[in-house]
Motif scaffolding. Structure first.
Motif, short mmCIF file in Angstrom:
data_model
loop_
_atom_site.label_atom_id
_atom_site.label_comp_id
_atom_site.label_asym_id
_atom_site.label_seq_id
_atom_site.Cartn_x
_atom_site.Cartn_y
_atom_site.Cartn_z
N LYS A 211 27.60 61.58 12.76
CA LYS A 211 28.99 61.65 12.58
C LYS A 211 29.55 62.82 11.54
O LYS A 211 30.08 62.61 10.82
CB LYS A 211 29.48 60.37 11.76
N VAL A 212 28.98 63.94 12.04
CA VAL A 212 29.24 65.14 11.21
C VAL A 212 30.36 65.93 11.79
O VAL A 212 30.43 66.14 13.11
CB VAL A 212 28.12 66.08 11.15
N GLN A 213 31.33 65.96 11.04
CA GLN A 213 32.57 67.05 11.59
C GLN A 213 32.49 68.22 11.01
O GLN A 213 32.50 68.70 9.69
CB GLN A 213 33.83 66.43 11.05
N VAL A 214 32.67 69.34 11.76
CA VAL A 214 32.49 70.63 11.31
C VAL A 214 33.95 71.19 11.60
O VAL A 214 34.48 71.31 12.79
CB VAL A 214 31.29 71.50 12.24
N GLU A 215 34.64 71.91 10.76
CA GLU A 215 35.85 72.46 11.11
C GLU A 215 35.84 73.94 10.58
O GLU A 215 34.98 74.45 10.14
CB GLU A 215 36.90 71.63 9.97
N ALA A 216 36.86 74.72 11.11
CA ALA A 216 37.01 76.02 10.93
C ALA A 216 36.99 76.34 9.46
O ALA A 216 37.79 75.63 8.69
CB ALA A 216 38.30 76.55 11.34
N GLY A 217 36.38 77.33 9.19
CA GLY A 217 36.12 77.61 7.73
C GLY A 217 34.99 77.29 6.99
O GLY A 217 34.57 77.49 5.81
N ASP A 218 34.14 76.10 7.40
CA ASP A 218 33.09 75.45 7.02
C ASP A 218 31.98 76.37 7.08
O ASP A 218 31.93 77.20 7.95
CB ASP A 218 32.63 74.09 7.78
N MET A 219 31.05 76.31 6.14
CA MET A 219 29.91 77.10 5.92
C MET A 219 28.82 76.00 6.68
O MET A 219 28.42 74.86 5.91
CB MET A 219 29.51 77.20 4.48
N LEU A 220 28.14 76.34 7.73
CA LEU A 220 27.22 75.43 8.38
C LEU A 220 25.86 75.57 7.69
O LEU A 220 25.21 76.69 7.61
CB LEU A 220 27.20 75.54 9.75
N VAL A 221 25.27 74.52 7.35
CA VAL A 221 23.81 74.36 7.08
C VAL A 221 22.95 73.63 7.32
O VAL A 221 23.30 72.32 7.90
CB VAL A 221 24.03 74.05 5.26
N TRP A 259 30.28 77.53 21.04
CA TRP A 259 30.60 76.66 20.17
C TRP A 259 30.75 77.33 18.88
O TRP A 259 31.79 76.89 18.14
CB TRP A 259 29.53 75.45 20.17
N ILE A 260 29.73 78.27 18.47
CA ILE A 260 30.07 79.07 17.32
C ILE A 260 31.32 79.69 17.13
O ILE A 260 31.95 79.66 16.40
CB ILE A 260 28.77 80.01 17.10
N THR A 261 31.63 80.43 18.34
CA THR A 261 32.92 81.22 18.37
C THR A 261 34.07 80.08 18.12
O THR A 261 34.93 80.20 17.12
CB THR A 261 33.17 81.82 19.38
N ASP A 262 34.11 79.11 18.90
CA ASP A 262 35.22 78.07 18.96
C ASP A 262 35.29 77.22 17.78
O ASP A 262 36.22 76.94 17.53
CB ASP A 262 35.26 77.37 20.23
N SER A 263 34.30 77.01 17.08
CA SER A 263 34.15 76.22 15.85
C SER A 263 34.91 76.74 14.59
O SER A 263 35.48 75.84 13.94
CB SER A 263 32.81 75.60 15.54
N GLY A 264 34.81 77.93 14.47
CA GLY A 264 35.55 78.67 13.51
C GLY A 264 34.73 78.69 12.22
O GLY A 264 35.41 78.98 11.10
N ILE A 265 33.44 78.10 12.28
CA ILE A 265 32.65 78.36 10.99
C ILE A 265 32.84 79.61 10.49
O ILE A 265 32.58 80.82 11.28
CB ILE A 265 31.30 77.75 11.44
N ALA A 266 32.51 79.60 9.25
CA ALA A 266 32.52 81.04 8.55
C ALA A 266 31.05 81.74 8.34
O ALA A 266 31.07 82.80 8.43
CB ALA A 266 33.12 80.88 7.05
N THR A 267 29.96 80.92 8.16
CA THR A 267 28.67 81.22 8.20
C THR A 267 27.71 80.33 8.75
O THR A 267 28.04 79.10 8.93
CB THR A 267 28.25 81.36 6.36
N ILE A 268 26.54 80.55 9.04
CA ILE A 268 25.20 79.82 9.30
C ILE A 268 24.11 79.81 8.26
O ILE A 268 23.79 81.30 8.18
CB ILE A 268 24.96 80.03 10.77
N CYS A 269 23.63 78.87 7.49
CA CYS A 269 22.87 79.00 6.45
C CYS A 269 21.58 77.90 7.12
O CYS A 269 22.04 76.88 7.44
CB CYS A 269 23.14 78.69 5.11
N ALA A 270 20.42 78.59 7.11
CA ALA A 270 19.44 77.73 7.66
C ALA A 270 18.24 77.82 6.85
O ALA A 270 18.15 78.85 5.86
CB ALA A 270 18.89 78.15 8.85
#
Length: 348
Positions: A211-221, A259-270
């Motif tokens: 149940k993770v919601q990812v929105e534009a501007g979020d920093m995906l970790v 999906w990375i393009t369409d999601s609008g995420i700002a960064t990916i941190c792993a």
């Protein structure tokens, strides 16, 4: 001067301005910072950095050397446990003052947008040139060993160093602040430490189950468990073993890139090395060996972060049934650098 006549398919060059150097980091707006702040319920903080002397040695990347600490020197004397009475007999002070020599992307790090570029025909002449995000050019904007600046603008050192990013350097992220709402996706809870290539289908399944919601501007970790394995190896990494463990994004999956393009995420941190599988799955024709880096850094101006330590944060969030938090992760404000160590702080 106009740097490009055409932009790569699927890129956002120019969307944030002709001279933009931040790319999707522009989406870390005041509103995003406030979204992150609203996730703070306990005031509990987590350091997401490995000790910067890990992984240890040079087995994972023979180009990158671990940090070497030493005392600063004056007249050949090291200023560690230095008695100040040597300078003034009336002094009771003892001084220690140190310096470090290290590869900026050795351990927990950010990639700057000058880290990965590509050959691309920016002017439509039929000849591909070495360029980076938003058309900034190798040799003019990002200087290599064959380029000696004829001026000193303070970017690459008072001596006019022959290398450095006059544009797209990591200092741009430092000034921006790199703060906003982090969203954790915990692959470890689903795949354990088995080697799992994660494309869009696998990612979507985990997002739905948790149940993770990812929105534009979020920093995906992304937690894969890799940094935990590195920690357990205690500075003696087994490179062959590390290449066989834990989840890794499938950068050759076009659906994932879309999906990375369409999601609008700002960064990916792993928490792993390179974020994506290297080398990527085999494809025909001339191609990027790091297609996710190509898509994110080169096309979208979306920075990547590697080797973060996420176990403690992940366990705390899981215990509360949460996956969002305030993330603060500025790099060093080091002009001209194409990457930087970082000590990310998560607050929940």
């Amino acid at each position: 001067m106009k740097r490009w006549e055409k932009r790569p398919e699927g890129s956002n060059w120019g969307d944030f301005g002709a001279d933009d150097q931040l790319g999707r980091v522009n989406l870390l707006t005041r509103e995003q910072v406030l979204k992150g702040v609203r996730e703070v319920q306990l005031g509990q903080t987590f350091c997401l950095s490995l000790p910067l002397d890990l992984p240890g040695g040079m087995a994972l990347n023979p180009r990158r050397k671990p940090p070497q600490l030493s005392g600063t020197q004056r007249d050949g004397v090291s200023y560690m446990n230095f008695p100040m009475e040597n300078l003034d007999p009336s002094s009771i002070d003892v001084l220690s003052d140190d310096q470090v020599l290290m590869s900026l992307q050795y351990s927990t790090q950010w990639d700057a947008l000058a880290h990965v570029g590509a050959y691309f025909d920016v002017d439509g002449s039929g000849t591909a040139q070495k360029v980076y995000y938003n058309g900034y050019a190798a040799g003019r904007d990002i200087l290599g060993p064959d380029n000696i600046p004829d001026h000193d603008d303070g970017c690459c050192g008072s001596g006019g160093h022959a290398m450095g990013a006059l544009k797209l350097g990591v200092e741009n992220f430092a000034v921006k602040g790199m703060q906003g709402r982090g969203v954790l996706v915990d692959f470890t809870r689903h795949f354990g430490r088995s080697r799992q290539l994660v494309g869009y289908q696998e990612l979507a399944a985990v997002l739905e189950k948790d149940k993770v919601q990812v929105e534009a501007g979020d920093m995906l970790v992304l937690r894969t468990g890799f940094a935990e394995v590195v920690t357990e190896m205690a500075g003696q990494p087994d490179a062959q073993e590390l290449h066989r463990v834990c989840s890794v994004l499938d950068g050759a999956d076009e659906q994932l890139l879309n999906w990375i393009t369409d999601s609008g995420i700002a960064t990916i941190c792993a928490d792993n090395y390179a974020v994506e599988a290297y080398p990527a799955r085999e494809r025909e024709g001339r191609k990027s060996l790091l297609p996710l880096h190509h898509h994110c850094l080169f096309k979208l101006g979306l920075p990547l972060a590697e080797l973060w330590y996420l176990k403690d944060l992940a366990e705390a969030l899981h215990a509360q049934g949460r996956n969002r938090f305030l993330l603060t992760a500025p790099p060093l404000r080091l002009p001209g650098a194409v990457g930087s160590p970082v000590t990310p702080i998560a607050t929940i």
